[in-house]
Design an enzyme around this catalytic site. Structure first.
Site, PDB file in Angstrom:
ATOM      1  CE  LYS A 216      66.386 -84.009 152.226  1.00 47.21           C
ATOM      2  NZ  LYS A 216      67.555 -83.699 153.136  1.00 47.21           N
ATOM      3  CD  GLU A 222      56.537 -71.637 153.402  1.00 46.00           C
ATOM      4  OE1 GLU A 222      56.471 -72.753 153.558  1.00 46.00           O
ATOM      5  OE2 GLU A 222      57.204 -71.010 154.472  1.00 46.00           O
ATOM      6  N   GLY A 277      68.960 -79.666 151.936  1.00 52.47           N
ATOM      7  CA  GLY A 277      68.496 -78.654 151.023  1.00 52.47           C
ATOM      8  C   GLY A 277      69.350 -77.519 150.719  1.00 52.47           C
ATOM      9  NE  ARG A 278      71.999 -75.843 156.052  1.00 50.58           N
ATOM     10  CZ  ARG A 278      71.297 -76.493 156.802  1.00 50.58           C
ATOM     11  NH1 ARG A 278      69.955 -76.698 156.529  1.00 50.58           N
ATOM     12  NH2 ARG A 278      71.780 -77.309 157.985  1.00 50.58           N
ATOM     13  CD  GLU A 363      67.798 -73.722 156.790  1.00 48.42           C
ATOM     14  OE1 GLU A 363      68.071 -74.673 156.096  1.00 48.42           O
ATOM     15  OE2 GLU A 363      66.659 -73.191 156.864  1.00 48.42           O
ATOM     16  CG  HIS A 394      77.149 -45.077 146.151  1.00 46.31           C
ATOM     17  ND1 HIS A 394      77.780 -43.831 145.938  1.00 46.31           N
ATOM     18  CD2 HIS A 394      77.960 -45.868 145.316  1.00 46.31           C
ATOM     19  CE1 HIS A 394      78.843 -44.108 145.289  1.00 46.31           C
ATOM     20  NE2 HIS A 394      79.120 -44.928 144.617  1.00 46.31           N
ATOM     21  CE  LYS A 514      59.557 -75.392 158.173  1.00 46.43           C
ATOM     22  NZ  LYS A 514      60.260 -76.872 157.411  1.00 46.43           N
TER      23      LYS A 514
HETATM   24  O1  F6P Z   1      63.459 -73.539 156.185  1.00 44.08           O
HETATM   25  C1  F6P Z   1      63.519 -75.147 156.441  1.00 44.08           C
HETATM   26  C2  F6P Z   1      63.775 -76.112 155.073  1.00 44.08           C
HETATM   27  O2  F6P Z   1      63.629 -77.224 155.428  1.00 44.08           O
HETATM   28  C3  F6P Z   1      65.293 -75.731 154.421  1.00 44.08           C
HETATM   29  O3  F6P Z   1      66.173 -76.287 154.927  1.00 44.08           O
HETATM   30  C4  F6P Z   1      64.933 -76.228 152.989  1.00 44.08           C
HETATM   31  O4  F6P Z   1      65.984 -75.972 152.160  1.00 44.08           O
HETATM   32  C5  F6P Z   1      63.607 -75.668 152.900  1.00 44.08           C
HETATM   33  O5  F6P Z   1      62.836 -75.656 153.911  1.00 44.08           O
HETATM   34  C6  F6P Z   1      62.604 -76.173 151.781  1.00 44.08           C
HETATM   35  O6  F6P Z   1      62.359 -77.553 152.025  1.00 44.08           O
HETATM   36  P1  F6P Z   1      61.895 -78.365 150.816  1.00 44.08           P
HETATM   37  O7  F6P Z   1      62.782 -78.578 149.737  1.00 44.08           O
HETATM   38  O8  F6P Z   1      61.810 -79.979 151.934  1.00 44.08           O
HETATM   39  O9  F6P Z   1      60.562 -77.969 150.298  1.00 44.08           O
END
Ligand code: F6P
Length: 556
Positions: A216, A222, A277-278, A363, A394, A514
């Site tokens: 987003k 990452e 995002g979620r 979240e 199990h 972060k």
């Molecule tokens: O972990 C925080 C967060 O902002 C989530 O809400 C989001 O889904 C994820 O990181 C990934 O963010 P992006 O889509 O901006 O890379």
């Protein structure tokens, strides 16, 4: 005392309402109620505590409630102004108050031709414009017309993203595997752990691999690190930077950052800051899903979500599936004191569903201040977890049956499987039904003795029961049904967050980690400025141990 239901702020806490107090009093009266007695007193209970919508059936008779509990919970929702809040969300009011944003994932699945004006602009044409571009692109990839740089067709699609840009599409691609194009493999990379991308790229041919960089913000370290590694991997095989254009597309709200990475605007699929995002699976973040199952099936997925949206908007509270799940969750969390909530899909294709719900729920509602910035005085989101049955039986079910932690569960079962192994499905579903029965009714000492259990063994062989469960039965796991399930839980989370008074659509709690990671990275790489913050003694010692190990090469 009244709750302010204007989109922005809640000015008082729900716990100060007469409706909350009524529930507290009711709880005192209900404290000794056992599901055994509730069922014995009402032969029709199993039929009456149910609700249904469009192929999704909910049986909540095995929750520790009576008709009065339900009425009181519905009154609580009314006191919180839930109806107005739902309309505010659907209309695009800025209910994400800390970011001053609308919350419009529901718009993503509205049919073509609908009009939805936000800040004077109809957002529907842009939504369907992007859907059309996605469909065109997905068909090109599926049909073998989108070619890699050296003229070969794409065989593998790798989605690079994390959190909401990974969990939704990864969960959905797995859930809808029976609808997937068998000629295309979908892989997902999320973790910055180099082992993840190493594994994902294993055995792939760069000439036939397409990467979707999903972010987003397009600022998530990452995702950008994994994307750079993927680009390096591609260019190591095809030594021409122009190859990126044929092998990389992006999904983002941030056009400038996408361009900076080297992905052309023509290869970017847009979404908007009013999609959390979620909550973004129905947006362009679902591109990998659309490529896998095809545009028509993706439309069915959207139609399923829309169907649940309409139900949420219009059904009376006590017949409204998301509202019921939310209210039962509030009863369990705030009145019965449950700390945790398990989601147990009895379908292996839904193995990733609990992990997806963890982000959605925790979240969104894992907050300790309300929308006005005041500390909350009640518990908010429980710890959400789960795993598919029968595997869980199990592993951790022992604790559900005889442990000391109250764990309400959602059992999700599918009536008609995609395979033809009927004996497997009968066995699976027999276990599914048996577990909710055992959790509700348990086994008394008298029953154990009656079964011939030796007296000294009786304490070990009795089951207290009275463990609350909801049973969700889905006709068939189709794209439509998955869309409904996604929207069901989205709206459950929204309803709970609204009643608790928290802002469900921001996630400030992830920011501190972060920032600190960036500071520590400087320490690990020896680039820390002289005035960098001093590390605490524990972290400093751990960092020293890590950097020393790196120098001597631990593990040879
Ligand atoms: O972990 C925080 C967060 O902002 C989530 O809400 C989001 O889904 C994820 O990181 C990934 O963010 P992006 O889509 O901006 O890379």
């Amino acid at each position: 005392m009244s709750i302010t239901t204007t989109a922005h702020i809640t000015t008082t806490t729900i716990s100060q309402t007469a409706q909350w107090r009524a529930l507290q009093e009711h709880h005192l009266a209900m404290e000794s109620a056992h599901l055994r007695d509730l069922f014995a007193a009402d032969a029709g209970r199993g039929a009456s505590f149910t609700a249904e919508h469009d192929g999704i059936y909910l049986d909540y008779s095995k929750q520790r409630i009576t008709a009065e509990t339900l009425d009181l919970l519905a009154e609580l929702a009314e006191a919180a102004g839930l109806g107005e809040a739902i309309e505010a969300m659907f209309a695009g009011a800025p209910i994400n108050s800390t970011e001053d944003r609308a919350v419009l994932h529901t718009a993503l699945r509205r049919p073509r031709g609908d009009v939805l004006s936000v800040a004077g602009q109809d957002v529907m044409p842009q939504i369907h414009g992007v859907l059309d571009r996605m469909a065109e692109f997905a068909e090109q990839v599926r049909g073998g017309h989108w070619l890699g740089f050296t003229g070969r067709r794409i065989r593998t699609v790798v989605n690079i993203g994390i959190g909401g840009s990974d969990l939704g599409p990864a969960m959905a691609c797995r859930a809808l595997v029976d609808f997937a194009d068998p000629d295309l493999e979908m892989r997902f990379v999320s973790n910055v752990d180099g082992g993840d991308i190493t594994e994902a790229l294993g055995g792939l041919d760069p000439h036939e691999t397409l990467f979707i960089v999903s972010s987003k913000t397009f600022g998530t370290i990452e995702t950008l690190t994994n994307a750079e590694t993927a680009r390096g991997w591609l260019l190591a095989a095809i030594a021409d930077p122009a190859a990126v254009r044929s092998h990389f597309v992006a999904v983002s709200t941030n056009t400038a950052a996408v361009a900076e990475f080297g992905i052309a605007e023509a290869n970017m699929f847009e979404f908007w800051d009013w999609v959390g995002g979620r909550y973004s699976l129905p947006s362009a973040i679902g591109l990998s899903l659309m490529i896998s199952i095809g545009p028509a099936q993706f439309q069915d997925f959207l139609a399923g979500a829309h169907s649940m949206d309409q139900h949420f908007r219009s059904a009376p509270l006590t017949q409204n599936l998301p509202v019921l799940l939310a209210l039962l969750g509030i009863w369990n969390r705030n009145f019965l004191g449950a700390q945790t909530h398990a989601v147990l899909p009895y379908d292996h294709r839904l193995a990733a569903f609990p992990g997806y719900l963890q982000q959605l729920d925790m979240e969104s509602n894992g907050k300790s201040v309300d929308r006005g910035g005041n500390p909350v005085d009640i518990d908010t989101a429980p710890i959400v977890w789960g795993a598919p049955g029968t595997n869980g039986q199990h592993a951790f079910f022992q604790l559900l049956h005889q442990g000391t932690t109250l764990t309400p569960c959602d059992f999700i079962g599918i009536l008609r499987p995609a395979h033809e192994l009927d004996n497997h499905h009968d066995l699976l579903m027999a276990n599914f039904f048996a577990q909710t029965q055992a959790l509700a009714f348990g086994k008394t000492a008298a029953q154990a003795l009656g079964d011939g259990v030796a007296p000294e063994q009786v304490p070990h062989r009795t089951f207290p029961g009275n463990q609350p469960t909801s049973t969700i039965l889905v006709d068939k796991l189709t794209p439509h049904a998955l869309g409904e399930l996604v929207a069901l839980y989205e709206h459950k989370v929204f309803t709970q967050g609204w009643i608790w008074g928290v802002g469900s659509f921001d996630q400030w709690g992830v920011e501190l980690g972060k920032t600190l990671a960036n500071q520590i990275l400087d320490q690990l790489q020896g680039t820390a400025a002289p005035d960098a913050p001093v590390l605490d003694s524990s972290t400093a010692a751990l960092v020293t141990r890590y950097t020393a190990a790196e120098r001597v090469g631990v593990g040879g």
